[in-house]
Design an enzyme around this catalytic site. Sequence first.
Site, PDB file in Angstrom:
ATOM      1  N   ARG A   1     -30.627  14.862  98.612  1.00 43.87           N
ATOM      2  CA  ARG A   1     -31.891  14.211  98.290  1.00 43.87           C
ATOM      3  C   ARG A   1     -32.315  13.351  99.470  1.00 43.87           C
ATOM      4  O   ARG A   1     -31.475  12.867 100.215  1.00 43.87           O
ATOM      5  CB  ARG A   1     -31.759  13.362  97.027  1.00 43.87           C
ATOM      6  CG  ARG A   1     -31.646  14.213  95.770  1.00 43.87           C
ATOM      7  CD  ARG A   1     -31.576  13.341  94.516  1.00 43.87           C
ATOM      8  NE  ARG A   1     -31.738  14.153  93.323  1.00 43.87           N
ATOM      9  CZ  ARG A   1     -30.755  14.793  92.704  1.00 43.87           C
ATOM     10  NH1 ARG A   1     -29.529  14.704  93.199  1.00 43.87           N
ATOM     11  NH2 ARG A   1     -30.973  15.504  91.635  1.00 43.87           N
TER      12      ARG A   1
ATOM     13  N   SER B   1     -34.994  28.560  93.250  1.00 44.82           N
ATOM     14  CA  SER B   1     -35.830  29.607  92.655  1.00 44.82           C
ATOM     15  C   SER B   1     -35.856  30.862  93.520  1.00 44.82           C
ATOM     16  O   SER B   1     -35.770  31.983  93.002  1.00 44.82           O
ATOM     17  CB  SER B   1     -37.258  29.085  92.443  1.00 44.82           C
ATOM     18  OG  SER B   1     -37.277  28.033  91.504  1.00 44.82           O
TER      19      SER B   1
ATOM     20  N   ASN C   1     -34.445  22.424  85.675  1.00 47.30           N
ATOM     21  CA  ASN C   1     -35.147  21.609  86.672  1.00 47.30           C
ATOM     22  C   ASN C   1     -35.403  22.289  88.007  1.00 47.30           C
ATOM     23  O   ASN C   1     -36.337  21.908  88.712  1.00 47.30           O
ATOM     24  CB  ASN C   1     -34.363  20.312  86.919  1.00 47.30           C
ATOM     25  CG  ASN C   1     -34.255  19.462  85.674  1.00 47.30           C
ATOM     26  OD1 ASN C   1     -35.249  19.197  85.024  1.00 47.30           O
ATOM     27  ND2 ASN C   1     -33.054  19.056  85.326  1.00 47.30           N
ATOM     28  N   TYR C   2     -34.575  23.258  88.393  1.00 42.40           N
ATOM     29  CA  TYR C   2     -34.692  23.802  89.741  1.00 42.40           C
ATOM     30  C   TYR C   2     -35.087  25.276  89.783  1.00 42.40           C
ATOM     31  O   TYR C   2     -35.797  25.694  90.691  1.00 42.40           O
ATOM     32  CB  TYR C   2     -33.379  23.603  90.504  1.00 42.40           C
ATOM     33  CG  TYR C   2     -33.017  22.153  90.680  1.00 42.40           C
ATOM     34  CD1 TYR C   2     -33.895  21.278  91.312  1.00 42.40           C
ATOM     35  CD2 TYR C   2     -31.822  21.636  90.193  1.00 42.40           C
ATOM     36  CE1 TYR C   2     -33.588  19.937  91.458  1.00 42.40           C
ATOM     37  CE2 TYR C   2     -31.508  20.290  90.332  1.00 42.40           C
ATOM     38  CZ  TYR C   2     -32.393  19.452  90.965  1.00 42.40           C
ATOM     39  OH  TYR C   2     -32.097  18.134  91.105  1.00 42.40           O
ATOM     40  N   ILE C   3     -34.631  26.059  88.835  1.00 41.13           N
ATOM     41  CA  ILE C   3     -34.989  27.478  88.808  1.00 41.13           C
ATOM     42  C   ILE C   3     -36.278  27.640  88.020  1.00 41.13           C
ATOM     43  O   ILE C   3     -36.382  27.168  86.882  1.00 41.13           O
ATOM     44  CB  ILE C   3     -33.861  28.321  88.174  1.00 41.13           C
ATOM     45  CG1 ILE C   3     -32.604  28.267  89.056  1.00 41.13           C
ATOM     46  CG2 ILE C   3     -34.292  29.764  87.981  1.00 41.13           C
ATOM     47  CD1 ILE C   3     -31.399  28.951  88.444  1.00 41.13           C
TER      48      ILE C   3
END
Length: 905
Positions: A555, A657, A862-864
């Site tokens: 992050r 993704s 949350n990410y894919i």
Amino acid sequence: MDSSDDDMPLSGSRKPGRTNGVTSLSSSKISSKVDATMDRQVPTNGETMPGISIANGDVKTQDTTMTDVNGSLTNGALVKRKARESNTRPSYAEAESSSDDDQPLSKKRRTTTTVESDSDDAPLLPRSKANGKSVQKPPRATAAQIGESSDSDVPLGKKLAKEKQQIEKAAEKEAKQIRNREQKKEASKPIKKDTPAKKVKKEDSSDDDKPLARKVSAATFKKVKAESSTPGKKPATKAKAVKKEETADPEDDEDENDEVKWWEDPTKGDGTNKWETLEHNGVVFPPPYEPLPGHVKLKYDGTPIHLHLEAEEVATFFGSMLNSTHNVENPTFQKNFFKDFTEVVKKTGGAKDKEGNKIAIKEFTKLDFRAIFEHYDAQREAKKALPTAEKKAIKAAKDAAEAPYMHCIWDGKKQKVGNFRVEPPGLFRGRGEHPKTGHVKTRVMPEQITINIGKEATVPPPPEGHKWKEVKHDKQGTWLAMWQENINGNYKYVMLAASSDVKGQSDFKKFEKARELKKHIDRIRKDYRKDLKSELMADRQKATAMYLIDQFALRAGNEKGDDEADTVGCCSLKYEHITLRAPSTVIFDFLGKDSIRFHEEFEVDPQVFKNLKIFKKPPKREGDDIFDRLTTTQLNNHLKNYMAGLTAKVFRTYNASFTMSKLLTEMKSEGTILEKLKDYNDANRKVAILCNHKRTVAASHAGQMEKLGDRLKAVKYQQWRIKQMMLEVEPKIKKKKGAEYFQLPDDIDEAWILEHQAYLVEELRTKITKKFEKENEKLKEQGQKPMKQSELNDRLEAVKDLEKKFKKENKTKKVEPEGKSPSVEKLEENVKKLDQRIANMEIQAEDRENNKEVALGTSKINYIDPRLTVVFSKKFNVPIEKFFSKTLREKFEWAIKSVDEHWTF
């Protein structure tokens, strides 16, 4: 090394450094001499395949002290940064939620210490032989089918690192293809003379909010577009609809013909105003404090004490949670609570004994909360013991009271409200090692709450005798109410639920922004790789930070105050947070988001290793920033030059993704639903490893695996008993099938059988008793006479029969056939069914064991991009319910309804 302010770039300011001395600042330029010296120490022409965590989890603590390539200690204690200007002013703009805000607290990442097994190399679930030989598994997807290479001799780390490089090359190739297609399309358009020069749009209306490949009918799009583009125009039935919805049952489904598929026109609602009309009923306050009974007292040094109600309530906060040892035994939690408690006691007149004499409370260890805990624990048990009908009645009354607050009318449409309840007072817990854990969260009063509502709407009345702090009509915000909490000074917002249009659009834009990054990823990576060798220190630090964020999903990081948990990200890494080990290994050790320890080691590009060594070059020491000429704001401003609205956090979503998309393209999932689910989880787990999304192994994991192992053994024992029944029906079958077929499975012994039989007997007893009690409850509700105890005793005879049966089996070593007209054919069919069940349970166990260090839920939600999960569901005919719960299906309705199996990220 020069550390004057003159070396600072004009675009930034010096970061706060150590609290115990002057910070050491990197020079503005890197001389060729320094570069050449470092090149001799750290060759930058070696071949590495960076991008995968070597440790794949927490790095084991070494007995030897870790030093950097210069031999100096680099893993010192964590040092807090000085606080920047506190950001405590209220923001009336749309509040941005963190990536896991939609998850219940019980599902969020745990920080408990992992309990390791004594035999780490032993499998938790040893595979035994069934039917005398290995269980025949249903057809499984091959390694190649889930994107894995079959070259088993190649170490997993190198194999995945190589695959990550291939995915990156594919991404760069695709980016060029997309831009070429867009350039050709743009060139084919007729040029208008009066068209002004094309400018970069503002973030709110940028092209990155539009899908790259929308698959909707032209007629539908034009219809929605026409309705949204006409100022002030609303459907003719809108007024009637509002009136109807105000009295409609909250659970009534909306007419499908009136459904607005906003995802087919993502530009709708992107203007400055988020709404035109807004009506709601405010918030629900927690119930007032109920005083303790007269005989329940807090004791100090053995003496029961009397407290003012305000102080007594604070005492109950601690006393009611004595069973939460993780908190109440934490020294910081105790210290902060005791400080606040004694202040409240002093403010409210002090503590007194039964004669009215004042008692000075000076030591926490002399406080005895046991009576308070026992009182609340008894209340909890009494609530659990309530009849089902009474529990339902209480819940129905609560739901009826809260029903008016559950929905609002947003631009004439009923939308579900998320957190409409004001948080009750209590003790702040925080995540990780939060320095404020244990402080008292004070009761939020109406005078602290600001209401956001339409001008024409009726303002909800505050509780009697109170008033709202303020009433606003902020159309740019998506919040309904807000207040400032007393612990960290943060602002809490009442927002719409995750399933609402507004929240859905936010998710949609997030993933569309990641898709837009596909167009630019090749240029971004080319530029930062070039700048890894830049002469300017600021540019080299920026490029190195970009490398770490892109390759290892770090992050970006923001500055924290002294009163906040010492969590950091890439841009705020300190000298002591990284250790360098030649030739190109970097070990990170710091507290990341939610105070989760990030302790990983990575193989990095030799040039990056060299740069980090330069950034740590003396006089740098503990407490100094690694990236002292870079801030998160500067980094994000740089990224916006490539694409409007691009920030560092978009890379996590894009990498996850895009990687999942490539794996799905290559996948050929076959077999049962359970096998297909495992294939999806394998791909999801692979994404987590490739993108370095990890979690700490839960302390409960070993226990859960042990329970699963016992369940598996129970099924194998059940199968073995059926085989013994076959022998009783037809003894000659032993010769036909072979003696091995009828043997007891390897992982089951006589001691386990006795223990399991006792469990089955007790389970039957509990089942019969509960059923009897439930039937009696129903009889009472219907006004009928309940059954007598003798009826229960008669039913419990079955328990005694089961005990006798097991005792006889153990003695004779024979199992009598069960059921009507048992035959070898029927029994053999049951054996085969249990074979499939055993195989499925072993797949489930393997899946769970493989996922222990990977947060698949966080990755999936949350990410894919959820549309990729929908593609898998439709492509391989797996019900979407297997991937998304009801709440998530509502949250991702836009994804489920907007794509088919041919959609690509």
